[in-house]
Design a protein around this motif. Structure first.
Motif, PDB file in Angstrom:
ATOM      1  N   GLU A 247      11.120  -0.617  -5.714  1.00 49.93           N
ATOM      2  CA  GLU A 247       9.915  -1.229  -5.536  1.00 49.93           C
ATOM      3  C   GLU A 247       8.757  -0.039  -5.330  1.00 49.93           C
ATOM      4  O   GLU A 247       7.873   0.005  -4.767  1.00 49.93           O
ATOM      5  CB  GLU A 247       9.798  -2.065  -4.387  1.00 49.93           C
ATOM      6  N   GLU A 248       9.312   1.176  -5.971  1.00 51.90           N
ATOM      7  CA  GLU A 248       8.341   2.433  -5.888  1.00 51.90           C
ATOM      8  C   GLU A 248       8.019   2.693  -7.317  1.00 51.90           C
ATOM      9  O   GLU A 248       8.515   2.946  -8.329  1.00 51.90           O
ATOM     10  CB  GLU A 248       9.194   3.532  -5.284  1.00 51.90           C
TER      11      GLU A 248
ATOM     12  N   ASP B 122       4.426   2.128  -2.766  1.00 53.63           N
ATOM     13  CA  ASP B 122       5.759   1.262  -2.609  1.00 53.63           C
ATOM     14  C   ASP B 122       5.214  -0.008  -1.872  1.00 53.63           C
ATOM     15  O   ASP B 122       4.476  -0.113  -1.008  1.00 53.63           O
ATOM     16  CB  ASP B 122       6.513   2.235  -1.460  1.00 53.63           C
TER      17      ASP B 122
END
Ligand code: GH3
Ligand code: MG
Ligand code: MG
Ligand code: MG
Length: 309
Positions: free
Chosen positions: A230-231, A187
């Motif tokens: 955003e992982e 992340d």
């Protein structure tokens, strides 16, 4: 006319799916035509489910989920249009090329075929060479469609849907050969700040850059997925958590050196990661991800830009 026994066919399809061999369902009451087309397509290495009975063919379609459908217009009991309609009504939204073949090829018939959802209309007698190149085009388009469903549009890496399939495959393999694998959840740190400071488009560019960086630096046997936002997730086959941790630490070091530019501003980005080695092939996929995710949470809590297991 039934070529093979149902369960044999079912097993064969499971194998061909693994090898990405296209499965084509062919329905024609003319047995010699059936054999001619089946042989021609099999010589291309494709798997063909041939059937002369439209009622059985409809059942077979829903059981076997072929990649492509070839339907003769004139059939006993119901015609090709009726069969096409029945299949369209009950099929899921997935794209499956549907090709009508017929000796009756007047303009109205062709128009009706296309109106009913056919993707192609090939007249009999069939020119085998032309038939096969047309089929190749349809199968190419089908392959691109199937792949695009599994790929994240922004970053062009595999998406969450494919993660599910891949993890299941890895678990199944583990049941056979006992080889454990490691899942890593990554992340980006303070990503909201990137968006807030440099704009959403800059944020998008960071996501694309991060995905590209990871793709360039992992082994060809490792698989990268965008899990959401955003992982990202990496599956490391035949890798321990200790090894994966080392790999990710190196990746983190390299990635944090990259300088992103936005107008006159320059910035760099870090990420945090959690890894978990799967040792129990019976584990539920969401549980495995949850454990890796809690290691990620530890990494965040312990100051970010780090990897935990
Ligand atoms: P942390 O270090 O704890 O992970 O903080 P963070 O700011 O990275 O985490 P947070 O979950 O608060 O924020 C994630 C942000 O990612 C919020 C969301 O708007 C943004 N985001 C999600 N998907 C996209 C995308 O596709 N593009 C862009 N630009 N931003 C996205
Ligand atoms: Mg016929
Ligand atoms: Mg997040
Ligand atoms: Mg974040």
């Amino acid at each position: 006319y039934e070529y093979e026994h149902f369960h044999e066919v079912e097993e064969k399809i499971a194998d061909t799916r693994k090898e990405h061999v296209p499965v084509i369902q062919l329905i024609d009451d003319d047995i010699s035509m059936l054999i001619l087309l089946k042989d021609a397509m099999e010589s291309k290495g494709w798997m063909v489910l041939a059937n002369s009975d439209p009622i059985k063919a409809a059942e077979q379609y829903f059981d076997m989920r072929p990649d492509c459908l070839i339907i003769d217009l004139h059939l006993p009991h119901k015609n090709g249009f009726q069969l096409l309609e029945e299949i369209q009504q009950h099929a899921n939204k997935k794209f499956i090329p549907k090709i009508m073949i017929s000796i009756q090829n007047d303009r109205d018939t062709r128009i009706q075929a296309f109106k009913m959802g056919a993707d192609d209309f090939i007249e009999k007698p069939i020119d085998l060479e032309e038939f096969l190149v047309r089929m190749e085009r349809h199968l190419d388009r089908k392959k691109i469609f199937d792949q695009s469903v599994l790929i994240d549009e922004l970053t062009q890496v595999y998406n969450r849907k494919f993660l599910q399939d891949s993890m299941q495959k890895s678990l199944d393999e583990m049941k056979r050969n006992g080889k454990s694998f490691t899942v890593a959840v990554m992340d980006i740190d303070f990503f909201k700040k990137v968006n807030d400071t440099y704009g959403h488009l800059a944020g998008d560019r960071v996501l694309i850059g991060f995905a590209q960086f990871l793709k360039d630096h992992i082994r060809s046997t490792d698989t990268l997925f965008r899990f959401g936002g955003e992982e990202f997730i990496i599956l490391f086959p035949a890798t321990t958590d200790i090894e994966a941790k080392e790999i990710l630490k190196r990746l983190l070091q390299e990635f944090s050196k990259i300088v992103f530019s936005e107008n006159d501003a320059q910035f760099s980005v870090t990420f945090s990661a959690g890894v978990y080695m799967i040792i129990d092939s019976e584990i539920a996929i969401p549980d495995a991800i949850k454990i890796a995710d809690s290691a990620l949470y530890e990494a965040k809590k312990n100051g970010r830009a780090r990897v935990e297991s």
